[in-house]
Design a protein around this motif. Structure first.
Motif, mmCIF file in Angstrom:
data_model
loop_
_atom_site.group_PDB
_atom_site.id
_atom_site.type_symbol
_atom_site.label_atom_id
_atom_site.label_comp_id
_atom_site.label_asym_id
_atom_site.label_seq_id
_atom_site.Cartn_x
_atom_site.Cartn_y
_atom_site.Cartn_z
ATOM 1 N N SER A 517 -35.268 78.010 24.800
ATOM 2 C CA SER A 517 -35.949 77.354 26.585
ATOM 3 C C SER A 517 -37.647 77.383 26.025
ATOM 4 N N ARG A 519 -41.204 76.449 27.431
ATOM 5 C CA ARG A 519 -41.916 76.445 28.079
ATOM 6 C C ARG A 519 -42.939 76.162 27.658
ATOM 7 N N LEU A 520 -44.304 75.062 28.851
ATOM 8 C CA LEU A 520 -44.909 74.692 28.822
ATOM 9 C C LEU A 520 -46.001 75.905 29.996
ATOM 10 N N SER A 521 -46.802 76.697 30.113
ATOM 11 C CA SER A 521 -47.458 76.841 31.511
ATOM 12 C C SER A 521 -49.307 76.891 31.451
ATOM 13 N N VAL A 530 -47.757 77.901 25.287
ATOM 14 C CA VAL A 530 -46.000 78.350 25.000
ATOM 15 C C VAL A 530 -46.054 79.162 25.331
ATOM 16 N N THR A 531 -44.836 79.001 26.163
ATOM 17 C CA THR A 531 -43.671 80.845 25.755
ATOM 18 C C THR A 531 -42.144 80.311 25.407
ATOM 19 N N PHE A 532 -41.606 80.671 24.383
ATOM 20 C CA PHE A 532 -40.070 80.613 24.498
ATOM 21 C C PHE A 532 -39.130 82.357 24.280
ATOM 22 N N THR A 569 -45.938 84.504 22.696
ATOM 23 C CA THR A 569 -46.767 83.601 24.019
ATOM 24 C C THR A 569 -47.500 83.097 22.659
ATOM 25 N N GLU A 600 -40.702 69.647 22.602
ATOM 26 C CA GLU A 600 -40.669 69.811 24.717
ATOM 27 C C GLU A 600 -41.802 68.399 24.700
ATOM 28 N N PHE A 602 -45.949 68.201 27.349
ATOM 29 C CA PHE A 602 -46.409 68.404 28.024
ATOM 30 C C PHE A 602 -47.263 66.786 28.106
#
Length: 820
Positions: A517, A519-521, A530-532, A569, A600, A602
């Motif tokens: 999982s 994710r980029l934010s 980057v979170t995972f 994070t 992923e 971005f």
């Protein structure tokens, strides 16, 4: 009136010589003879006035020139203007001054060089003028007042003073005196001398006269009195006390109330009232014990100040004087004693903090374990068959009709060791040390040791084991070298109450599985977050960190970023704007790195203008203000500069004039801007804009206020000196005193250090050889003291807690000095 600078008769001779001859005609040449005339012969002019003179020439002049009283040709300037025509010249003198007086000449010259001239006399005098005479002028009662009347004229004016339409003379007014500077002096001025005084000045030569009225105000220092100086009250009983001060003085003094050197301000507790007749009242509401003491009523006006002290005595509520911590062994009996005093004598009750149960004198619990007995301010709580659940705080409360006092004690219980954790399986691998922790709760502290297959592991350990122990914890460090080092280990804890055992298992570990999982934010031009999710398996040993790899799409070079500890994070920095990146994550534990997550993609944002900066400020030294600048989003490019614009804040109804903005450019690397010099007692508006290569941010608006100009006193000057400066000044003064004493001894008694030096120098002149001095160098001896280690037991019992309960059910706590 200003007198002519020429000697007697000189001026008339110049006028006669300058008088133009009668018109004549040159018959041989057929031309009119050169003649000069001025429109005026003599002019009187007061200082500051302007005048012009016209010079007319008959004939055929080729040049007309003016000359000042010093004989110098006049050249056009700001104060003297010349307007030339064919046969006329006009001289204009603006804003005349005393030095402009004298004879001015107009000279005409024809083609053959022949000259003719005419003159005019200019006399200048100073009008009667009052210069910046202030009204009203204020003085303090009883002092020598000097009423200022600054008047000038030429010649010197005659000044006469009037009061109540009567001329002031020293014959009829013994305390009044007109000074040489025309000021009026009043000795020991009183309130009766207050009023309007007239300063009249006259110049007899011109019949000129003028006057100015000056209001004289006499300020009387305050006089203060009180009805009652001492008051009594009971603390924490919702009581109020009102202090009253009566004041008089001129102008009416302002009254302030002070306590412990601080001025009191209106609040829910302090109520201020001002009534007719100079009465000022302070009401103290909801009196507490800390409100007792001295209060000061201070009256102040322009003439001085006066103060009076008033005293408030607050009665103290019941107070617990004895309550100590108690230690008991699990299963035994404990006796807790509480002693209190007060007026009236309070009733004592107990409360168990764990469940809030209350015990009073004569009570006995249903199970018979708790019983209370007491008399004459002393109560004893007895607990039979003490259990671990009884451990904790017990509150003793002393209560009377005035209020209550509460203190707390701690019941400590000694018991057999108890293991605190169920974590008995640990993971490692060959060559990797692992700490197996055995945590024990016991009272008194337990001694702990480790066993392996019925063999005791010594505190010094073996080739691949180490033992580290602190109170309540023993850590076995094992470095597995082969499969034989994996297996079961035993921890034994023992104190004087009993002994307990716990078994641990050391198993082999693996690398962690992959995170998921991803994710980029918060993606910007240069940053991305980057979170995972953590992996499902950590391999038996804790994850050390996460490895985040990223690269530009199409590139083969991955760049690594490690997470901080095990945070899921990670912030990627140093990215290129408007660029597409790939990112993946792997977990790393002590065994090694696990598999990477799914990759992923971005894209970063393009470059834009920066966001408005955040601003905070504080006043600096003197007439300066420090404005802190906090950079926000820079839009993907460094901040080049901050544009700081500031101006004074226009007050509604004060001035319609639009203030001009002042601009200050601050480099983008700076985090503050210093605005100076500023005006005292003024509010300022500020606009701050950040700029990068893309453009300007929206402005940030800020306001601040510069206070009144501070008073610089001797106390404030010396308060700035540190301890070193004060000591230095003291040593300097002492050295100067010693030098003065030695010089005195040299001249008066022929002794002292200066005399010894003189004799030594004189003796050296006759000596044929000198003897050198030897300098011994000392060696510092270093003393090494052994450290003493004390192994005495330290009690784990917490300090006693004191709690005060007031009639409004409020509770206040503080630590007690008594210990179990």
């Amino acid at each position: 009136m200003c007198h002519s600078p020429f000697p007697p008769g000189a001026l008339s001779r110049q006028l006669s010589a300058a008088s133009p001859p009668l018109p004549s005609i040159d018959h041989d040449l057929g031309k009119t003879a050169l003649q000069v005339s001025i429109s005026l012969n003599k002019v009187e002019l007061s200082v500051g006035e302007s005048k012009f003179f016209i010079c007319t020439a008959i004939g055929e002049p080729v040049r007309l020139e003016w000359y000042n009283p010093q004989g110098e040709r006049i050249v056009a300037s700001k104060r003297m203007a010349l307007h030339m025509e064919t046969s006329r010249s006009r001289l204009i003198i603006y804003n005349a001054i005393i030095e402009d007086a004298g004879i001015y000449r107009c000279q005409a010259t024809d083609a053959s060089g022949h000259t003719e001239e005419a003159s005019v006399v200019l006399e200048i005098y100073q009008r009667l003028t009052f210069r910046d005479v202030q009204s009203p002028q204020e003085f303090r009662h009883g002092e020598t007042a000097e009423v200022v009347c600054d008047v000038i004229s030429s010649p010197v004016p005659v000044v006469v003073w009037y009061y109540q339409d009567k001329e002031i003379t020293e014959e009829h007014h013994s305390r009044f005196q007109v000074l040489a500077n025309n000021n009026l002096q009043i000795h020991q001025v009183t309130k009766a001398d207050e009023g309007v005084y007239r300063c009249e000045a006259s110049v007899e030569a011109r019949g000129e006269i003028d006057f100015v009225d000056i209001a004289v105000v006499v300020n009387v220092p305050p006089v203060l009195s009180v009805f009652q100086q001492a008051f009594n009250a009971t603390a924490d009983y919702q009581e109020s006390v009102t202090f009253t001060c009566i004041t008089s003085g001129s102008p009416d003094p302002s009254v302030t109330w002070h306590r412990k050197g601080q001025q009191l301000e209106p609040s829910e507790q302090y109520i201020f009232n001002r009534l007719e007749g100079g009465r000022s009242m302070l009401t103290i509401r909801n009196i507490r014990q800390g409100d007792g003491g001295t209060y000061t009523c201070r009256a102040t006006n322009k003439a001085g100040s006066q103060e009076r002290e008033l005293f408030l005595k607050v009665f103290v509520q019941p107070h617990i004087t004895q309550l100590k911590n108690v230690t008991a062994v699990e299963g035994s009996a404990a006796m807790i004693s509480c002693v209190a005093d007060g007026e009236p004598l309070p009733d004592i009750s107990w409360r168990r903090a764990s469940d809030g149960r209350t015990f009073v004198d004569g009570d006995k619990s249903q199970d018979g374990r708790f019983e209370v007995r007491g008399r004459h301010g002393k109560s004893v709580l007895t607990i039979s068959g003490v259990k671990l659940t009884d451990l904790g705080r017990f509150d003793c409360e002393a209560l009377s009709r005035i209020g209550g006092h509460q203190k707390s004690m701690f019941l400590d219980i000694e018991y057999i060791p108890k293991f605190l954790t169920n974590h008995t399986i640990f993971y490692s691998w060959e060559g990797n040390p692992v700490n197996i922790s055995c945590d024990v709760m016991s009272n008194p502290p337990a001694t702990m040791l480790w066993r392996r297959e019925r063999f005791t592991i010594s505190a010094e350990g073996t080739a691949n084991t180490r033992v580290h122990s602190v109170e309540g914890k023993s850590v076995l460090e094992v470095t597995p070298m082969s499969d034989r080092d994996f297996g079961r280990y035993n921890c034994t804890a023992r104190n004087n109450i009993g002994v307990r055992y716990q078994e641990f298992i050391l198993a082999q570990a693996d690398v962690p599985s992959n995170p998921y999982s991803v994710r980029l934010s918060a993606v910007s031009q240069r940053l991305a977050t980057v979170t995972f999710m953590k992996p499902d398996s950590h391999g038996g040993v804790p994850i050390s960190y996460y490895l985040v790899q990223y690269k530009e799409v199409g590139s083969q070079d991955w760049r690594d970023v490690k997470s901080h500890s095990v945070q899921t994070t990670v912030v990627l920095t140093g990215l290129e704007p408007n660029t597409t990146y790939e990112v993946r994550v792997a977990a790393v534990n002590g065994k090694g790195q696990g598999e990477f997550s799914h990759t992923e993609t971005f894209q970063t944002l393009p470059i834009r203008e920066p966001s408005p900066p955040a601003v905070h400020g504080q006043r600096a030294m003197g007439k300066a203000y420090r404005l802190g600048l906090v950079k926000q989003d820079d839009g993907g490019m460094p901040i080049v500069e901050y544009i700081v614009k500031y101006k004074t804040h226009a007050q509604l109804g004060i001035s319609d004039k639009e203030e001009q903005w002042m601009t200050k450019l601050v480099p983008g690397a700076n985090d503050f801007a210093m605005l100076q010099p500023l005006q005292w007692n003024t509010r300022y508006e500020v606009e701050i804009t950040a700029r990068n290569v893309k453009g300007l941010s929206e402005p940030t608006f800020y306001q601040f206020f510069m206070p009144q100009k501070p008073d610089i006193t001797a106390e404030s000057l010396f308060s700035g000196l540190g301890l070193g400066a004060v000591v230095g000044l003291g040593l300097g003064a002492l050295l100067l005193l010693l030098v003065l004493v030695d010089v005195s001894c040299f001249f008066l008694r022929h002794c002292g250090l200066l005399m010894c030096i003189t004799r030594t120098l004189c003796s050296k002149k006759t000596a044929t050889s000198g003897k050198g001095k030897e300098i011994e160098e000392g060696k510092a001896a270093y003393l090494k003291l052994p450290l003493k280690e004390e192994n005495g037991k330290e009690s784990l019992k917490p300090d006693t807690i004191e709690i005060k309960v007031h009639s409004d059910n409020s509770i206040h706590t503080k630590p007690d000095d008594s210990k179990a």
